[in-house]
Structures are given as C-alpha cells and as structure tokens.
Design a protein around this motif. Structure first.
Motif, PDB file in Angstrom:
ATOM      1  N   CYS B  26       0.840  -1.206   0.000  1.00 26.48           N
ATOM      2  CA  CYS B  26       0.000   0.000   0.000  1.00 26.48           C
ATOM      3  C   CYS B  26       0.870   1.250   0.000  1.00 26.48           C
ATOM      4  O   CYS B  26       0.741   2.104  -0.877  1.00 26.48           O
ATOM      5  CB  CYS B  26      -0.926  -0.002   1.205  1.00 26.48           C
ATOM      6  N   LEU B  29       3.138   1.510  -3.268  1.00 29.93           N
ATOM      7  CA  LEU B  29       2.569   2.119  -4.473  1.00 29.93           C
ATOM      8  C   LEU B  29       2.237   3.582  -4.259  1.00 29.93           C
ATOM      9  O   LEU B  29       2.382   4.402  -5.157  1.00 29.93           O
ATOM     10  CB  LEU B  29       1.315   1.354  -4.888  1.00 29.93           C
ATOM     11  N   ARG B  33       5.521   7.805  -6.259  1.00 34.83           N
ATOM     12  CA  ARG B  33       5.321   8.756  -7.344  1.00 34.83           C
ATOM     13  C   ARG B  33       6.514   9.703  -7.480  1.00 34.83           C
ATOM     14  O   ARG B  33       6.819  10.162  -8.562  1.00 34.83           O
ATOM     15  CB  ARG B  33       4.054   9.587  -7.097  1.00 34.83           C
ATOM     16  N   ALA B 169       6.543   9.480 -16.812  1.00 38.84           N
ATOM     17  CA  ALA B 169       5.578  10.564 -16.653  1.00 38.84           C
ATOM     18  C   ALA B 169       5.192  11.182 -17.988  1.00 38.84           C
ATOM     19  O   ALA B 169       4.071  11.626 -18.174  1.00 38.84           O
ATOM     20  CB  ALA B 169       6.142  11.628 -15.729  1.00 38.84           C
ATOM     21  N   ARG B 178      -3.103   4.370 -16.867  1.00 33.46           N
ATOM     22  CA  ARG B 178      -2.359   5.439 -16.208  1.00 33.46           C
ATOM     23  C   ARG B 178      -2.376   5.266 -14.691  1.00 33.46           C
ATOM     24  O   ARG B 178      -3.378   4.874 -14.118  1.00 33.46           O
ATOM     25  CB  ARG B 178      -3.005   6.775 -16.563  1.00 33.46           C
ATOM     26  N   GLY B 179      -1.280   5.594 -14.024  1.00 35.06           N
ATOM     27  CA  GLY B 179      -1.251   5.546 -12.560  1.00 35.06           C
ATOM     28  C   GLY B 179      -1.134   4.134 -12.020  1.00 35.06           C
ATOM     29  O   GLY B 179      -0.123   3.474 -12.197  1.00 35.06           O
ATOM     30  N   LEU B 180      -2.208   3.666 -11.401  1.00 32.31           N
ATOM     31  CA  LEU B 180      -2.160   2.395 -10.681  1.00 32.31           C
ATOM     32  C   LEU B 180      -1.855   1.212 -11.593  1.00 32.31           C
ATOM     33  O   LEU B 180      -1.017   0.367 -11.273  1.00 32.31           O
ATOM     34  CB  LEU B 180      -3.488   2.193  -9.957  1.00 32.31           C
ATOM     35  N   PHE B 184       1.387  -1.411 -11.270  1.00 31.77           N
ATOM     36  CA  PHE B 184       1.365  -2.856 -11.042  1.00 31.77           C
ATOM     37  C   PHE B 184       2.206  -3.589 -12.074  1.00 31.77           C
ATOM     38  O   PHE B 184       2.973  -4.491 -11.741  1.00 31.77           O
ATOM     39  CB  PHE B 184      -0.067  -3.380 -11.119  1.00 31.77           C
TER      40      PHE B 184
END
Lengths: 220, 203
Positions: B26, B29, B33, B169, B178-180, B184
């Motif tokens: 948790c 991730l 950033r 980015a 995008r992102g999560l 993964f």
C-alpha cells in the motif's frame, strides 16, 4: 437511513469503488494468497469476518473513544479479532492455515480494515457501518476469487484441487504455466484487471501527470 | 560472519518484501510517485525494521515463548498466541519514541523523514518482519541483520519503482493504464527481475 442509501453503501464497493482497484487498500495480502482458489477463499472469508465485526464494535463504542488514542484502540480491537480467527483456522483447517503462514496475522495491519473503520465506522451508526464493511469485504473477495481462479487454472490446471484442464502428464493437452504460480504474474494480472475495470468505467481514469505542449497547427 | 552476510543478501534480494512476498504494497505504491518520497520511506523502513525485529525477539523470548516464565516457577505458561498484540504494541511504541527523539535532538532529520513514521505503525512489512523472525527462529544477531536487510531491500525496490515511474511521466499510456495500472505492471517486471537473484544465495 433510507433503504436505497443502504443498498448503495453495500453495492458501490463491489466494483465501482472496489477497495483494491480504486482505493489501493489491502493489496498486501491480496496477492500472496491467490496461488490457489481455496487459500484465496479462506483469506476472503477471514478478512470479511474481521472487517464486519471490527466495524460493528468500533461503531458501537464510537462515542466513547477519545480521539487521541483511537488508532491504538482500533488496532487492539482488530488484533484481538484476528487472534481469534487465527486460532479457529489452526484448530479446524490446519492444512490451509499452514499454507497461509503469516498472512492471516497480517490482516491486523491490512490497510483495508483500518481504512474502513477510520473513515466510515468511526462516524456512522452500527447498521450502515456493518453494511459498508460487508460490501468492502465482498469487493475484496471478488478480486481475490477472480485472480485466484485464473492463477490456479492456468498454473496447475486444477480448481479447488479438482482437475479442470487435463495436463500433459495425464495424457491431456494442457501444459501448466509455472509462471502463474510465481510472484510476478500476480502483479501482471492485477494490473490488467485494473486496466479492464478502468476501460469499462472511464471516470476512474487518473489524470495524466504531465500534459504535452500542444503542437501549433498551421494557420492557427 | 559469512552466514550473517548471506542472510543479509538473502533478505535484501531473494526474499525482497514487496516484490516476492507482496508486503507493504500500500505504501509502496502510494509513495513511489516521487523519488524523494521514496528515498525517505526507504531510509525510515530500514531503521524501523532494524530496530523492531530484534526488540520483538527479546520480548518474545523473555515473556511470550513457551516456558519463558520458568524463572517465576510457572514453566507451563505459553503466551505465544499473544505475540501479535505484543508485536503491534512494541512497533507502535518504537515508532512514537523514535519520532519524539528525532524531533527533540535532530530536527533536520525529523523534518525530512518524520512524516513517514506514523504511517509505519500499520505497515504490513514491519509486522511481517517480526512474524517471520518467530516462524524461522532467528536469534538476536540474525534478527537484527534480517531486519536491516529487509529494510534495505524495501528501500531499493521503492526507489527503483519511483525512478521508473518518473521516466514514464511523459509517456503516452492508454488511459485506463495510467497511474495504478502501470505501477502494477512495472512492479511485476521488477519482481521478474528480482526472481533472477533466487540462485544467488543458497540456503
């Protein structure tokens, strides 16, 4: 609270606000236990039970918890429930509890449990809190069951220990993909699942971190 | 000595907490950033794991293990089922104490890393360090080495992921990924790479 609202509280965490794919809560244990469906099911049931009970208890005593020590208190309640679940599993399902190893105990620090008690159960009456906890527990279970099924079927050709795809050794055609049983495949599957859900529900898409400068069109 | 060294490498590379045991994902991730945040989290993890695992070893041996109350004439007492509660308590207390001490004596470090400390009370990887230590029966020196090693492994993984995400980015990813989603997939690739280390240390 009116009935439609309760139903909304229950249904929205299933897919739309799924704790794993949107809220990024409780991933830690979700991936480690999904090499086969039976461990995934055991974990889902344990987590849902702990989540519902702790939400009920915390929301019952929510007016008596001093704000300054609420985290410690919540962790203590959750940890006590987890010890009970762990002892029950060791007593009646010893084989599975051996395979789950430390991950049942780790429900204590599962961000999902603390996240829901902290953000919902602490400030809502008992019944909505229990409904919210059950919805989140089931949303978590749903993801675990999907990933557990894929990994067990493709990795071993079995489901709940029963052969589904006949492997080459038994005269069938299926060659088990050992990669499915290793750690990386869990990350890939979950990543693809997130992609699938976000393609279906475009409002969940995260904004880009940077927008490229717009190219100047001719004549502009 | 060589055994301790190989235990350190094993905890850092082969049994990397986030990449092979999925622990602490948790925060892993959420804080990958930016590279600075990842560095802060990594350093804090290293210290907290290196402190709490041997501390919990002491607590377990002195109070909880079967027969630990033998000196008081009660060798039949077995409190090992309370380990979870005791460990959480020790971790919460250590984190609080560390935060107070840092704030008082080295405010510069506290300003840089202090904000990560309260997060770590409910970090799966920290608690798992202590639980693994009991399950694998490490002694005191081994626990300390194991704690530091896993913390260093966590730091390495989170800094690598943050660096890769920074490069991505400007990439033109499919919207849903995008992102999560891409985080993964990247973690999966890192984990694939780390599984090559499995042959490095033989147990």
């Amino acid at each position: 609270m009116a009935r439609p609202a309760l139903r909304q509280t229950f249904l929205s965490p299933l897919i739309r606000e799924n704790p794993i794919t949107l809220q990024i809560l409780g991933i830690c244990s979700a991936l480690a236990v999904t090499t086969s469906l039976d461990t995934a099911l055991t974990m889902s049931v344990s987590l849902t039970v702990v989540l519902v009970l702790s939400a009920a208890i915390i929301s019952m005593i929510r007016r008596h918890i001093p704000v300054s020590i609420r985290l410690i208190l919540q962790i203590l309640i959750v940890a006590s429930l987890v010890i009970v679940i762990d002892q029950v599993l060791q007593a009646y399902f010893f084989g599975i509890s051996q395979r789950l190893s430390v991950f049942v105990s780790l429900i204590t620090t599962n961000c999902l449990v603390l996240g829901r008690t902290e953000s919902f159960a602490r400030s809502n009456p008992v019944i909505p809190s229990v409904v919210d906890a059950a919805g989140n527990g089931l949303g978590y279970s749903l993801i675990l069951i999907v990933i557990g099924t894929i990994r067990e079927v493709l990795g071993k050709g079995t489901l709940m220990g029963q052969p589904v795809l006949r492997s080459v050794e038994d005269g069938g055609w299926f060659v088990p993909l050992n990669l499915m049983l290793l750690a990386p495949s869990a990350f890939f599957l979950l990543g693809l699942l997130v992609w699938a859900i976000r393609s279906a529900l475009p409002e969940q898409v995260e904004p880009p971190a940077h927008t490229p400068p717009r190219r100047r069109e001719a004549g502009e | 000595m060589t055994e301790l060294g190989s235990l350190f490498l094993r905890a850092m590379f082969v049994e990397n907490m986030p990449l092979t045991f999925f622990l602490g994902l948790c925060t892993f991730l959420a804080l990958s950033r930016r590279v600075e945040a990842a560095l802060g989290l990594g350093v804090t993890m290293m210290f907290v794991l290196g402190l709490t695992v041997p501390l919990n070893r002491l607590v377990y041996d002195l109070f909880l293990a079967p027969g630990a109350w033998g000196w008081a004439g009660h060798p039949e007492i077995d409190l090992s089922y309370l380990a979870l509660l005791a460990f959480i308590g020790v971790i919460a207390a250590t984190v609080q104490l560390l935060e107070i001490l840092l704030q008082r004596f080295v405010p510069a470090i506290h300003a840089a890393f202090g904000s990560f400390l309260p997060l770590l009370t409910v970090q799966c990887a920290i608690l798992a360090g202590s639980l693994f230590m009991v399950e694998r029966r490490y002694d005191l020196a081994e626990s300390a080495v194991f704690g530091f090693g896993s913390g260093a492994g966590f730091a390495l993984a989170v800094i690598m992921l943050a660096a890769i995400r920074k490069r991505l980015a400007y990439a033109d990813l499919p919207a849903g990924l995008r992102g999560l989603g891409v985080a993964f997939l990247l973690t999966g690739m890192l984990s694939l790479g780390f599984s090559a280390f499995a042959q490095m240390v033989t147990s």
